[in-house]
Design a protein around this motif. Structure first.
Motif, PDB file in Angstrom:
ATOM      1  N   ASP A 167       0.871  -1.172   0.000  1.00 50.26           N
ATOM      2  CA  ASP A 167       0.000   0.000   0.000  1.00 50.26           C
ATOM      3  C   ASP A 167       0.911   1.225   0.000  1.00 50.26           C
ATOM      4  OD1 ASP A 167       0.346   1.116   2.844  1.00 50.26           O
ATOM      5  OD2 ASP A 167      -0.084  -0.999   3.173  1.00 50.26           O
ATOM      6  N   PRO A 168       0.357   2.389  -0.245  1.00 53.98           N
ATOM      7  CA  PRO A 168       1.216   3.578  -0.393  1.00 53.98           C
ATOM      8  C   PRO A 168       2.130   3.816   0.799  1.00 53.98           C
ATOM      9  CG  PRO A 168      -0.990   4.045  -1.182  1.00 53.98           C
ATOM     10  CD  PRO A 168      -1.048   2.667  -0.597  1.00 53.98           C
ATOM     11  N   GLU A 169       1.625   3.575   1.993  1.00 55.79           N
ATOM     12  CA  GLU A 169       2.464   3.812   3.170  1.00 55.79           C
ATOM     13  C   GLU A 169       3.634   2.841   3.224  1.00 55.79           C
ATOM     14  OE1 GLU A 169       2.446   6.274   5.212  1.00 55.79           O
ATOM     15  OE2 GLU A 169       3.955   5.513   6.612  1.00 55.79           O
ATOM     16  N   ALA A 170       3.405   1.600   2.865  1.00 58.31           N
ATOM     17  CA  ALA A 170       4.494   0.620   2.879  1.00 58.31           C
ATOM     18  C   ALA A 170       5.568   1.010   1.867  1.00 58.31           C
ATOM     19  CB  ALA A 170       3.950  -0.774   2.576  1.00 58.31           C
ATOM     20  N   VAL A 171       5.129   1.496   0.718  1.00 61.53           N
ATOM     21  CA  VAL A 171       6.091   1.928  -0.296  1.00 61.53           C
ATOM     22  C   VAL A 171       6.898   3.109   0.221  1.00 61.53           C
ATOM     23  CG1 VAL A 171       6.327   2.909  -2.599  1.00 61.53           C
ATOM     24  CG2 VAL A 171       4.704   1.055  -2.205  1.00 61.53           C
ATOM     25  N   LEU A 172       6.203   4.058   0.849  1.00 61.51           N
ATOM     26  CA  LEU A 172       6.896   5.225   1.401  1.00 61.51           C
ATOM     27  C   LEU A 172       7.899   4.806   2.464  1.00 61.51           C
ATOM     28  CD1 LEU A 172       7.265   8.260   1.676  1.00 61.51           C
ATOM     29  CD2 LEU A 172       5.247   8.327   3.150  1.00 61.51           C
ATOM     30  N   GLN A 173       7.487   3.908   3.342  1.00 67.34           N
ATOM     31  CA  GLN A 173       8.398   3.454   4.394  1.00 67.34           C
ATOM     32  C   GLN A 173       9.637   2.781   3.802  1.00 67.34           C
ATOM     33  OE1 GLN A 173       8.434   4.072   7.533  1.00 67.34           O
ATOM     34  NE2 GLN A 173       6.485   5.174   7.507  1.00 67.34           N
ATOM     35  N   ALA A 174       9.428   1.974   2.807  1.00 67.54           N
ATOM     36  CA  ALA A 174      10.561   1.293   2.185  1.00 67.54           C
ATOM     37  C   ALA A 174      11.485   2.312   1.510  1.00 67.54           C
ATOM     38  CB  ALA A 174      10.063   0.270   1.177  1.00 67.54           C
ATOM     39  N   ALA A 175      10.877   3.328   0.920  1.00 75.01           N
ATOM     40  CA  ALA A 175      11.684   4.365   0.267  1.00 75.01           C
ATOM     41  C   ALA A 175      12.509   5.124   1.301  1.00 75.01           C
ATOM     42  CB  ALA A 175      10.767   5.327  -0.495  1.00 75.01           C
ATOM     43  N   ARG A 215      19.501   4.414   4.236  1.00 75.72           N
ATOM     44  CA  ARG A 215      20.576   3.435   4.207  1.00 75.72           C
ATOM     45  C   ARG A 215      21.603   3.745   3.124  1.00 75.72           C
ATOM     46  NH1 ARG A 215      19.209  -1.279   2.151  1.00 75.72           N
ATOM     47  NH2 ARG A 215      17.070  -0.824   2.778  1.00 75.72           N
ATOM     48  N   GLU A 216      21.136   4.124   1.934  1.00 76.45           N
ATOM     49  CA  GLU A 216      22.035   4.243   0.783  1.00 76.45           C
ATOM     50  C   GLU A 216      22.219   5.679   0.295  1.00 76.45           C
ATOM     51  OE1 GLU A 216      23.031   1.302  -0.858  1.00 76.45           O
ATOM     52  OE2 GLU A 216      21.814  -0.162   0.234  1.00 76.45           O
ATOM     53  N   GLY A 217      21.418   6.585   0.793  1.00 78.50           N
ATOM     54  CA  GLY A 217      21.469   7.953   0.297  1.00 78.50           C
ATOM     55  C   GLY A 217      20.342   8.196  -0.681  1.00 78.50           C
ATOM     56  N   LEU A 218      19.898   9.437  -0.721  1.00 75.33           N
ATOM     57  CA  LEU A 218      18.715   9.746  -1.535  1.00 75.33           C
ATOM     58  C   LEU A 218      18.955   9.514  -3.022  1.00 75.33           C
ATOM     59  CD1 LEU A 218      15.819  10.873  -1.369  1.00 75.33           C
ATOM     60  CD2 LEU A 218      16.784  13.140  -1.759  1.00 75.33           C
ATOM     61  N   GLU A 219      20.189   9.742  -3.479  1.00 80.41           N
ATOM     62  CA  GLU A 219      20.487   9.565  -4.913  1.00 80.41           C
ATOM     63  C   GLU A 219      20.341   8.099  -5.321  1.00 80.41           C
ATOM     64  OE1 GLU A 219      23.376   9.734  -2.809  1.00 80.41           O
ATOM     65  OE2 GLU A 219      22.247  11.446  -2.046  1.00 80.41           O
ATOM     66  N   GLN A 220      20.543   7.226  -4.354  1.00 80.40           N
ATOM     67  CA  GLN A 220      20.436   5.798  -4.668  1.00 80.40           C
ATOM     68  C   GLN A 220      19.000   5.323  -4.717  1.00 80.40           C
ATOM     69  OE1 GLN A 220      23.085   4.083  -5.672  1.00 80.40           O
ATOM     70  NE2 GLN A 220      24.063   6.072  -5.438  1.00 80.40           N
ATOM     71  N   LYS A 270      19.852  10.938  12.340  1.00 79.66           N
ATOM     72  CA  LYS A 270      19.250   9.613  12.447  1.00 79.66           C
ATOM     73  C   LYS A 270      18.611   9.190  11.129  1.00 79.66           C
ATOM     74  CE  LYS A 270      17.275   9.214  16.362  1.00 79.66           C
ATOM     75  NZ  LYS A 270      16.290   9.286  17.446  1.00 79.66           N
ATOM     76  N   GLN A 271      18.098  10.152  10.384  1.00 79.82           N
ATOM     77  CA  GLN A 271      17.420   9.836   9.124  1.00 79.82           C
ATOM     78  C   GLN A 271      18.022  10.673   7.991  1.00 79.82           C
ATOM     79  OE1 GLN A 271      14.192   7.648   9.331  1.00 79.82           O
ATOM     80  NE2 GLN A 271      12.933   9.032  10.528  1.00 79.82           N
TER      81      GLN A 271
END
Lengths: 192, 192
Positions: free
Chosen positions: A8-16, A22-27, A96-97
Motif C-alpha cells: 500500500d502507499p504507506e508501505a512503499v513510502l516506508q521502504a523508500a 541506508r544508501e542515500g537519496l540519490e540511490q 538519524k534519518q
DNA sequence: TATAATAACTAATGTTATTAGTTTTGTAAA
DNA sequence: TTTACAAAACTAATAACATTAGTTATTATA
C-alpha cells in the motif's frame, strides 16, 4: 467491493525512507525500491504516481517528522532551553534519518505544492510559539525564525555532506552555535 | 604534434555552469549540455570523464569562487565588519550563481576527493584569518568557523529552495542573523 | 460460489550515460 | 605545399532507468 492486500502507499513510502536512509537519496530509484520490495518496477505505480511524486512525499514526511522531533524535545522547557533543545533535536533528526532529511532539503521540482507549504508552515508556527515569551514584534520574531532555521539546517546540511572534517567535537560546535545565537538575541533585544 | 581546436575542458565546464545556473542543477545532463554546445553527447568525453566528474568539477569551482567572492568583499575591512561582509558575499554568490552553488552543496559521490578537500580547506583557512583579531584559541576559532559556515550556508540553502515564503525582507533577515551571531560572540567571549 | 476491484505482471517506448570503434580535421613537420 | 598524426567529433551499440498500456491473477465480500 473487494481489494487485494499486498503493498500500500504507506508501505512503499516506508521502504523508500529506509532505502534513502541506508544508501542515500540519490540511490533511491524506482528500480532499487521495487527490488527491495520484491516487486517489479511498474507495480509501484499502483501506489505512487511516479518518482517525483515519491520524492515529494519524502519531503513532506520528513518535514512533519522533524517538527514532531522538536515538539517532543521541548516538552517541559521554555525560552532558551526550549530553543536549544529544539535545535539539538533538529540536527539529531537529520543524523538519524539522513536520507529522509536530504529529501526535505532537496531542490524541489514543485515549490508550490500546497502539502509541502503546509508542512513548512507548521515548522514556522511551532518556532513562533517558542519565541512568544521573548515578546518580540511579529516581524522581529519572523526574522528570528529564519535565523534559527538557517542555523540548524546549515549545520545539519554541512555535517551531512561531511563538511566538518577536523577532529573537533561536532556536538560541541552545535551547542556553541545555538548558544551564541541565543546570547546575541538577548544582548540585542534593546537594539534595533 | 598536431592538435585540433574546438571545445576544451574549460569551455565545457563554463557551459555546464551556465546551464545549471539557468535551469537548475538537476536539469544538467550530458544530453542537455551537448545540445547547448551543438555537439553529440559522446563528444563530451573528450573533455570530461563523465557526469560525476563534471559535477565534481562544478563543486570545486563553486567553492573556489565563493571563497574569492568573500576575499574580495573583505578588502579593507576587519573584525565584525569583515565577517558581515563575508557573509553577505557568500549569500550573494549563491543568489547570483544558484546552480553552481547547488553543486557546492550537493551530496557528493566522493567525500574523499582531494581537490574538494583542498578547496574546502581554503574556505576554512580564509575564515580563520578573519577571526585572528578576536584572539580565540585555535579550538574556539574552529567552532566559530563551523558556526559561521552553518549560518551562511543554511540561509543560502533555504533561500535557494524557496524556503522563505513570508513577504519579509530577506536581506534584513540575513543582516540580523549575522549581527546577532556576532553580538553573541562578543557577549560570550568571557564565558566558556 | 461468483464477482469485481485492484495488485502485480509482461511488453514496449523513450531518455540517459557510457564505451568502442571510425571518421574528420587542423596543425606542425617535411 | 604536401603529408602525417593527434585529437576532436562522430556513429553505433549497450545497459539502466522511468513510464505507459494492456493483461493476468488474487482475494475480500456479496
Amino acid at each position: 467491493m473487494a481489494a487485494r492486500p499486498g503493498l500500500d502507499p504507506e508501505a512503499v513510502l516506508q521502504a523508500a525512507i529506509a532505502l534513502a536512509d541506508r544508501e542515500g537519496l540519490e540511490q533511491l530509484s524506482l528500480a532499487s525500491l521495487a527490488a527491495a520490495l520484491h516487486v517489479k518496477t511498474p507495480s509501484l505505480y499502483n501506489h505512487i504516481k511516479g518518482l517525483p511524486d515519491l520524492k515529494r512525499q519524502l519531503s513532506r514526511r520528513g518535514l512533519i517528522l522533524v517538527k514532531d522531533a522538536m515538539v517532543e524535545a521541548v516538552i517541559g522547557k521554555s525560552e532558551d532551553a526550549a530553543l536549544l533543545a529544539a535545535g539539538l533535536a533538529y540536527v539529531g533528526f537529520a543524523r538519524k534519518q539522513p536520507g529522509l532529511y536530504e529529501a526535505v532539503t532537496a531542490p524541489l521540482t514543485d515549490y508550490e505544492d500546497p502539502e509541502l507549504q503546509e508542512a513548512g508552515a507548521q515548522v514556522v508556527s511551532f518556532l513562533l510559539k517558542l519565541l512568544a515569551p521573548y515578546g518580540l514584534s511579529e516581524e522581529d520574531a519572523l526574522h528570528v525564525v529564519r535565523g534559527f532555521r538557517s542555523l540548524v539546517h546549515g549545520f545539519a546540511s554541512l555535517e551531512g555532506q561531511n563538511g566538518f572534517r577536523m577532529g573537533l567535537d561536532r556536538d560541541e560546535s552545535l551547542r556553541r552555535l545555538l548558544q551564541t545565537y541565543l546570547l546575541g538575541l538577548r544582548a540585542g533585544s534593546g537594539r534595533k
